[in-house]
Write a protein that holds these residues in place. Structure first.
Motif, PDB file in Angstrom:
ATOM      1  N   LYS A 115       0.833  -1.206   0.000  1.00  0.00           N
ATOM      2  CA  LYS A 115       0.000   0.000   0.000  1.00  0.00           C
ATOM      3  C   LYS A 115       0.867   1.255   0.000  1.00  0.00           C
ATOM      4  N   GLU A 116       1.881   1.292   0.869  1.00  0.00           N
ATOM      5  CA  GLU A 116       2.794   2.443   0.921  1.00  0.00           C
ATOM      6  C   GLU A 116       3.574   2.593  -0.379  1.00  0.00           C
ATOM      7  N   LEU A 117       4.005   1.465  -0.930  1.00  0.00           N
ATOM      8  CA  LEU A 117       4.776   1.493  -2.168  1.00  0.00           C
ATOM      9  C   LEU A 117       3.951   2.052  -3.322  1.00  0.00           C
ATOM     10  N   GLN A 118       2.717   1.596  -3.453  1.00  0.00           N
ATOM     11  CA  GLN A 118       1.856   2.063  -4.543  1.00  0.00           C
ATOM     12  C   GLN A 118       1.504   3.536  -4.398  1.00  0.00           C
ATOM     13  N   SER A 119       1.265   3.985  -3.175  1.00  0.00           N
ATOM     14  CA  SER A 119       0.894   5.387  -2.979  1.00  0.00           C
ATOM     15  C   SER A 119       2.099   6.323  -3.049  1.00  0.00           C
ATOM     16  N   SER A 120       3.310   5.775  -2.927  1.00  0.00           N
ATOM     17  CA  SER A 120       4.505   6.624  -2.936  1.00  0.00           C
ATOM     18  C   SER A 120       4.828   7.163  -4.328  1.00  0.00           C
ATOM     19  N   ASN A 121       4.471   6.391  -5.353  1.00  0.00           N
ATOM     20  CA  ASN A 121       4.794   6.775  -6.726  1.00  0.00           C
ATOM     21  C   ASN A 121       6.310   6.978  -6.874  1.00  0.00           C
ATOM     22  N   ALA A 122       7.079   6.120  -6.224  1.00  0.00           N
ATOM     23  CA  ALA A 122       8.533   6.245  -6.173  1.00  0.00           C
ATOM     24  C   ALA A 122       9.194   5.879  -7.494  1.00  0.00           C
ATOM     25  N   VAL A 123      10.353   6.486  -7.731  1.00  0.00           N
ATOM     26  CA  VAL A 123      11.164   6.170  -8.902  1.00  0.00           C
ATOM     27  C   VAL A 123      12.305   5.249  -8.473  1.00  0.00           C
ATOM     28  N   ASP A 124      13.067   5.680  -7.494  1.00  0.00           N
ATOM     29  CA  ASP A 124      14.149   4.874  -6.934  1.00  0.00           C
ATOM     30  C   ASP A 124      13.666   4.326  -5.592  1.00  0.00           C
ATOM     31  N   TYR A 125      13.595   3.010  -5.476  1.00  0.00           N
ATOM     32  CA  TYR A 125      13.044   2.417  -4.258  1.00  0.00           C
ATOM     33  C   TYR A 125      13.557   0.989  -4.098  1.00  0.00           C
ATOM     34  N   GLY A 126      13.314   0.447  -2.925  1.00  0.00           N
ATOM     35  CA  GLY A 126      13.498  -0.965  -2.627  1.00  0.00           C
ATOM     36  C   GLY A 126      12.295  -1.418  -1.833  1.00  0.00           C
ATOM     37  N   ALA A 127      11.942  -2.687  -1.925  1.00  0.00           N
ATOM     38  CA  ALA A 127      10.781  -3.189  -1.184  1.00  0.00           C
ATOM     39  C   ALA A 127      10.988  -4.649  -0.806  1.00  0.00           C
ATOM     40  N   VAL A 128      10.567  -4.984   0.406  1.00  0.00           N
ATOM     41  CA  VAL A 128      10.536  -6.368   0.882  1.00  0.00           C
ATOM     42  C   VAL A 128       9.105  -6.618   1.325  1.00  0.00           C
ATOM     43  N   LEU A 129       8.380  -7.429   0.555  1.00  0.00           N
ATOM     44  CA  LEU A 129       6.958  -7.654   0.800  1.00  0.00           C
ATOM     45  C   LEU A 129       6.699  -9.120   1.104  1.00  0.00           C
ATOM     46  N   PHE A 130       6.007  -9.379   2.218  1.00  0.00           N
ATOM     47  CA  PHE A 130       5.652 -10.745   2.582  1.00  0.00           C
ATOM     48  C   PHE A 130       4.655 -11.261   1.565  1.00  0.00           C
ATOM     49  N   ASN A 131       4.914 -12.481   1.052  1.00  0.00           N
ATOM     50  CA  ASN A 131       4.118 -13.004  -0.049  1.00  0.00           C
ATOM     51  C   ASN A 131       3.369 -14.284   0.321  1.00  0.00           C
ATOM     52  N   GLY A 132       3.399 -14.675   1.594  1.00  0.00           N
ATOM     53  CA  GLY A 132       2.653 -15.851   2.021  1.00  0.00           C
ATOM     54  C   GLY A 132       3.541 -16.955   2.564  1.00  0.00           C
ATOM     55  N   GLU A 133       2.874 -17.955   3.127  1.00  0.00           N
ATOM     56  CA  GLU A 133       3.573 -19.098   3.701  1.00  0.00           C
ATOM     57  C   GLU A 133       2.824 -20.364   3.337  1.00  0.00           C
ATOM     58  N   SER A 134       3.575 -21.449   3.116  1.00  0.00           N
ATOM     59  CA  SER A 134       2.976 -22.745   2.800  1.00  0.00           C
ATOM     60  C   SER A 134       3.475 -23.789   3.790  1.00  0.00           C
ATOM     61  N   PRO A 135       2.739 -24.006   4.897  1.00  0.00           N
ATOM     62  CA  PRO A 135       3.157 -25.063   5.826  1.00  0.00           C
ATOM     63  C   PRO A 135       2.661 -26.427   5.354  1.00  0.00           C
ATOM     64  N   LYS A 136       3.537 -27.444   5.488  1.00  0.00           N
ATOM     65  CA  LYS A 136       3.172 -28.810   5.127  1.00  0.00           C
ATOM     66  C   LYS A 136       3.665 -29.741   6.220  1.00  0.00           C
ATOM     67  N   PRO A 137       2.882 -30.753   6.592  1.00  0.00           N
ATOM     68  CA  PRO A 137       3.338 -31.707   7.615  1.00  0.00           C
ATOM     69  C   PRO A 137       4.622 -32.408   7.170  1.00  0.00           C
ATOM     70  N   SER A 138       5.475 -32.718   8.138  1.00  0.00           N
ATOM     71  CA  SER A 138       6.743 -33.378   7.847  1.00  0.00           C
ATOM     72  C   SER A 138       6.924 -34.577   8.770  1.00  0.00           C
ATOM     73  N   THR A 139       7.651 -35.585   8.304  1.00  0.00           N
ATOM     74  CA  THR A 139       7.943 -36.760   9.124  1.00  0.00           C
ATOM     75  C   THR A 139       9.436 -36.889   9.409  1.00  0.00           C
TER      76      THR A 139
END
Length: 165
Positions: free
Chosen positions: A27-51
């Motif tokens: 949300k901040e990135l889109q509203s910033s209208n930045a030219v020079d920037y960096g971003a680290v955005l959480f994109n989800g998690e996939s938990p799976k059972p393990s043995t």
């Protein structure tokens, strides 16, 4: 674990020559209208059972560690610049600084792998960068449970064993 992964990626971006701000929210990135920037955005998690389970020894203990869940923690790392050449050099710098793994707070080895890499020019993005890159970074973490292994010789005998006739 998510916070530790985000901080690790942000530390890499802060050591690069990114001229603008580093964002952690789309949300901040889109509203910033930045030219020079960096971003680290959480994109989800996939938990799976393990043995998976392993034995290991500490100073005095034998432990069996069970991996209860495999956790794939996904982040989208993105950066862009007003000059395409600068974005390309940032990409190469990021790839050089990215480790093969990190060690989590419980001292577990967490491999890092890359997913898709997408290059966008100014016509394909709402941001004003001439060229930007989006890199999917995947942390292959786990959720573990430890069980102490007690040898029979170490069990103290409190009662006398008597054979009955």
């Amino acid at each position: 674990m998510i916070i530790q992964c985000r901080q690790y990626l942000m530390s890499i971006l802060s050591r690069m020559q990114i001229r603008g701000r580093i964002y952690t929210s789309m949300k901040e990135l889109q509203s910033s209208n930045a030219v020079d920037y960096g971003a680290v955005l959480f994109n989800g998690e996939s938990p799976k059972p393990s043995t998976l389970h392993r034995r290991f020894k500490t100073d005095k203990l034998s432990v069996r560690r069970f991996k209860v869940f495999d956790r794939e923690i996904n982040f989208m790392v993105s950066f862009g610049s007003s000059k395409a050449q600068h974005t390309e050099s940032l990409y190469e710098d990021f790839m050089k600084k990215l480790d093969k793994a990190i060690i989590d707070k419980d001292e577990n080895y967490v491999p890092i792998r890359l997913g898709a890499v997408e290059w966008l020019d100014s016509n394909d993005s709402i941001l004003r960068s001439e060229l930007l890159v989006q890199i999917e970074v995947i942390f292959e973490a786990g959720l573990y449970k430890d069980h102490e292994i007690i040898k029979i010789q170490e069990i103290s005998q409190e009662h006398e064993i008597v054979k009955e006739d």
